[in-house]
Scaffold this active site. Sequence first.
Site, mmCIF file in Angstrom:
data_model
loop_
_atom_site.group_PDB
_atom_site.id
_atom_site.type_symbol
_atom_site.label_atom_id
_atom_site.label_comp_id
_atom_site.label_asym_id
_atom_site.label_seq_id
_atom_site.Cartn_x
_atom_site.Cartn_y
_atom_site.Cartn_z
ATOM 1 N N ASP A 7 57.527 78.409 53.097
ATOM 2 C CA ASP A 7 56.273 78.621 52.538
ATOM 3 C C ASP A 7 55.277 77.137 52.908
ATOM 4 O OD1 ASP A 7 54.041 78.800 50.257
ATOM 5 O OD2 ASP A 7 55.630 80.230 49.672
ATOM 6 N N HIS A 18 51.680 75.915 46.545
ATOM 7 C CA HIS A 18 52.042 77.304 46.579
ATOM 8 C C HIS A 18 53.381 77.199 46.842
ATOM 9 C CE1 HIS A 18 52.749 81.534 48.393
ATOM 10 N NE2 HIS A 18 51.753 81.657 47.514
ATOM 11 N N SER A 50 53.211 86.980 45.445
ATOM 12 C CA SER A 50 53.875 85.661 45.635
ATOM 13 C C SER A 50 54.655 85.195 44.567
ATOM 14 C CB SER A 50 52.768 84.667 46.097
ATOM 15 O OG SER A 50 52.058 84.863 47.367
#
Length: 514
Positions: free
Chosen positions: A174, A240, A422
Site C-alpha cells: 500500500d 491509506h 479498500s
Amino acid sequence: MKSLYTLFCCFCFSLCYTQGKIGPSLQEAMVNSPGPHTVLVQLYEEGLEEVPSHYTKEEKGQAVYKHLVKAEESRGLALKDYLTQVNKSYRSFIITPTLVVKLNNEEINIVEAMSEVSQLSINEAYMLSDYLDYGQTVDYRDPTEPEWGIQQIEADSVWSLGYRGQGIVVAGQDTGYDWQHRALKAKYRGYDQSTGGINHRYNWHDAIHEINPLHGDSIVLASNNPCGLDTTEPCDDHNHGTHTLGTMVGSDTLHQIGVAPDAKWIACRSMERGYGSVETYLECFEWFLAPTDLNGENPQPWVAPDVINNSWACPEMEGCNQSNFSILETAISNLKNAGIMVVASAGNSGSDCSTISTPAAIYESSFTVGASNQVDTLAGFSSRGPVSVDSSLRIKPNVVAPGTQVYSSIRDNKYASYGGTSMSGPHVAGAVALILSANPILRGQVDKIEDILEASADPLIWEGECEADQVPNYLYGYGRINVLKAVEAAIASNVEDSNIVNNSISVFPNPATN
C-alpha cells in the site's frame, strides 16, 4: 483493412504496431517521443505445475521459489544478451516472466522482433482506488466495544473461542505503514515487545525508489515524499496503508479495530503518495514470495506471509489493459501456488454491472471483496461483476465485507473513518488469520480457505439488478463473510493427507498454538 494514409504513415515513421506485440499505451508514447521509455517486456514461458496439496505452506513456498528462480535463469537469453551488448541495465522478475528496461523506439522495434518476446507495454503509474474520508471526529466509543464491522462478521465471537490470529502472518502492499502506531506496533513481526528489540529485515520492503512524475512537483527531490525513498523501516506517506492495516490487526486499550488482533504483520510500500505502477506492485509481490534483508538479498521463502491484502486498482486509462493483464495475473497465480492467499478489493466504480474491471480484482486467483454497509446492503460505490474486460464473464466479487464508515488507525497515533472496498479487503485478510489460528493445518491450503469463506458467508441477493437473484451473484458473490461460521467449518474440516510431516526447518514464523 488499413487506409492508404495509415499505410503511408507506417512506412514513413516505422510506427505500424497495431498487428505486433506493442501495447496501445506504449504505441502512443512512441509516437509522441523517441524515448527512452520504461518498458515491461513479457516473455513466453510454460506455466508452473501445481504444487502437491499435501505440502506444508513452507514446503510449497520453497518449491515454487526454487522453480521460478531456475526458470528465470533460462528464459530470455537472447534478449538479455542484446541488452548487455547495448549497455542497458534491466531488472528481470522471478515471480512473472517480465523484464523492466528503458528503451528508445529503435531498440523497442528490435526487441519486438525477438521470438521469445510475447508483449511490450509501458510501465505507467496509476493511483490507489478512491475511498471516502469521513474524518477523524467520531462519537464516543466504549473501549471494550469492537467496531461495527468486527461485530457484524462475528469476529469478536471467534475471539471468545480463543482464536485471535495468533501464529499467523498477514501482509499488505500500500502507501506504507506507520509501524509505531500504538494500535500496530506490538503486532509488527519486526518488533520484540518483551525486549523492545527491532528487526526490519524480512519484515519490511520499500519498492519506491523514485518520485512519481504524476505529482507534478516543481522540483523533484526525495524529500518531496514525507518518508523519503528506499526507506529501511516502515513508513506511510499517505494514511491509506495504516488504515487498512488497522482493520486487519489493530488494537490498543481504547480501540478494538482489528479483526485478528494477535496476528503479526509484515509489509511493502508500493505507492508513492498514492501512485504505483506494475513494476512497484510486482516488486512487492516478489518480495512477499521470498522476503529479503534490507539490501534485497538472501531471500527466505519460508518466512512468507499467509495472506496479502491489496487495496488498489490499475485501470486501463493508467496502463493496465489486455496486453499486459497477464503480468500481474501470473504473479498472483504463483503466490497462490506457493500457499499465499491474495485478497483484492473489488474497486469503487459502482453502481453499474461489469465494473470490476481492473487488476488485481479481475483475476481467478485473487479473492475479490466488495463493500457492504451496516444493514448488509451493497455500498453504492462498490464495483459489480461479471468480469467482462477480459471476456471471462467470471463471477466477482467472491464475497463482500464491511466497507462504509470503517473506523481505523491513521498516521501519528490518530484514527479516522474511511469508506471503500479498500476497507472491505482487510476484513477478509483478518478473517483468514482467524481461520488459520483456529486450524493451523489449513496454512497454505488456499483453495480450501477460499471454499470455507464462500460456503460460510451469509448469502445476499438483490432482485432485478446484475442478475443478483441467486447465489453466487455479481453483486455479493457468495454473500457477506461470517467469520464465526468460517472458523467452525475450519475446525471441523479435514484436509487431504492431513498427517503432514514437515521435513523443512523453519524458525519463524511459528504457526503452532497451544
